[in-house]
Design a protein around this motif. Structure first.
Motif: not given
Length: 414
Positions: A200-225
């Motif tokens: 479910n979380t992976a599906s949400l992240l893909k909707k936010l254009n986060i498909r790889t672990a690198l794209e995940f850590v490149e996001k700003d922490e405030n964005f993820l919060k």
């Protein structure tokens, strides 16, 4: 420090810490193959008692068989599939041995599951006079040599990275991810493969254009919060090489238990003989796996299902029944009630260790002599059946069941 350019490092520290994740390969099946080497290299699965595949060999996986598949469906895919019943106590004993081996390499070990562990290797290169890769190779070869099973190992700065790394080269692989190479590894890691990120979380992240672990850590922490809760922020930091998930050292406390039901009886000699027989069977299994018990639990169950038990700490770890008969008799006398009818006796050997230490007041020559005797007895019982040769105090059990007792009495002077 996080960089926007993916060609640059995410973490500038190569080995600020070193966490290893050890993951046994096809563990349940590997245990069966270790005990029966003729199964090696074949399509093997366990789960016969449940009617579904609960674990399988890599050879079976290559045929298209999957966990959770029904046996008839699996057999249609692979007619040569060998399906065995599960032996969870045996797997637990292999697990104990594996964790005991890991203790030789680091005092900080966290059990994650029966066949997985995190090991903190930080700062141990000098102690072992080896690189982290060489330590991993030593762990692998020791487990292979002593248990005849294989493990895959991942080493990195955090638990999350180490767990991802251990999956890369299965089976029998080793993968190291130093801090300055994290970005290379994360670039090819799908977000759904990250430990702790579910579907479910992976599906949400893909909707936010986060498909790889690198794209995940490149996001700003405030964005993820804005979208995720605290545990996922911990994962975010772990993927950047910042330890955020606590390392909690803990080891498995496995045990060997043997219990036997029988027609209700109030005959003391018979009930005690049943207890001795259970002790012999449990001790044989401990010897077979090279384990020694530090504690002994004895229990009795009456015909109306009332249970009484007692736990005894042993002065020295042992797996030799003859060393425990006096202790067993004392424990039995404390919980046995004259005149009551009993229907079951049981033994639990616990606090298992693969090493035994000699007490200064123990006769080491005597113990070594007993060990040699049991090596010979184990060979006989392995060939002709359990309790073919047994302690005299367990003979009443055989006599009560009207087994043939025209056997020679062996008087061993120790």
């Amino acid at each position: 420090m996080l960089q926007e350019n993916t060609g640059k490092v995410i973490c500038t520290h190569t080995w600020s810490s070193a966490i290893a994740h050890i993951d046994a390969d096809a563990f349940f099946v590997a245990c069966e193959q270790a005990l029966n080497p003729s199964l090696k290299g074949k399509c093997v699965a366990v789960g016969k008692e449940r009617g579904i595949i609960t674990a399988l060999s890599y050879e079976a996986k290559q045929k298209g068989i999957k966990r959770g598949m029904r046996l008839n469906q699996a057999k249609n895919i692979c007619r040569d599939l060998i399906v065995l019943e599960s032996h969870y106590e045996t797997y637990s004993l292999f697990s104990v041995r594996m964790f005991e081996i890991l203790k030789r390499f680091s005092p900080l070990i966290e059990e994650y599951s029966i066949d997985e562990a995190f090991v903190d290797l930080t700062g141990l290169r000098r102690l072992h006079s080896k690189t982290y890769k060489e330590i991993a190779l030593s762990i692998q070869s020791t487990i292979k040599q002593e248990l005849n099973i294989s493990v895959s190992i991942g080493i990195s700065l955090t638990k999350t990275l180490a767990k991802l790394a251990s999956k890369l080269k299965k089976p029998y692989g080793i993968t190291l991810i130093p801090g300055n190479q994290i970005h290379i590894f994360l670039k090819d890691t799908p977000i759904e493969d990250v430990w702790g990120i579910g579907p479910n979380t992976a599906s949400l992240l893909k909707k936010l254009n986060i498909r790889t672990a690198l794209e995940f850590v490149e996001k700003d922490e405030n964005f993820l919060k804005r979208y995720l809760s605290k545990p996922y922020i911990q994962t975010y930091n772990e993927l950047k090489g910042i330890q955020s998930i606590e390392f909690i050292p803990k080891l498995p406390n496995k045990s060997i238990s043997k219990a036997q039901s029988f027609a209700p009886s109030n005959k003391e000699s018979f009930i005690f003989s049943e207890l001795v027989k259970n002790l012999e069977l449990a001790s044989y299994k401990a010897r077979r796996h090279g384990l020694f018990a530090k504690k002994l639990t004895v229990f009795l169950k009456t015909s109306d299902f009332q249970v009484s038990f007692i736990k005894v700490a042993l002065s020295i770890p042992t797996n030799l029944p003859i060393m425990l008969t006096n202790t067993l008799k004392e424990a039995f006398n404390k919980i046995y009630t004259q005149g009551l009818f009993y229907r079951q006796t049981g033994i639990v050997l616990s606090d298992l260790t693969e090493k035994t230490q000699q007490d200064l007041f123990e006769d080491t020559v005597k113990i070594e002599k007993i060990e040699r005797i049991y090596k010979a007895l184990d060979k006989i019982n392995s060939r002709f059946g359990n309790n073919t040769v047994c302690l005299a105090s367990s003979l009443a059990s055989k006599q009560n069941k009207k087994q043939h007792l025209n056997l020679p009495f062996i008087d061993i002077k120790i």
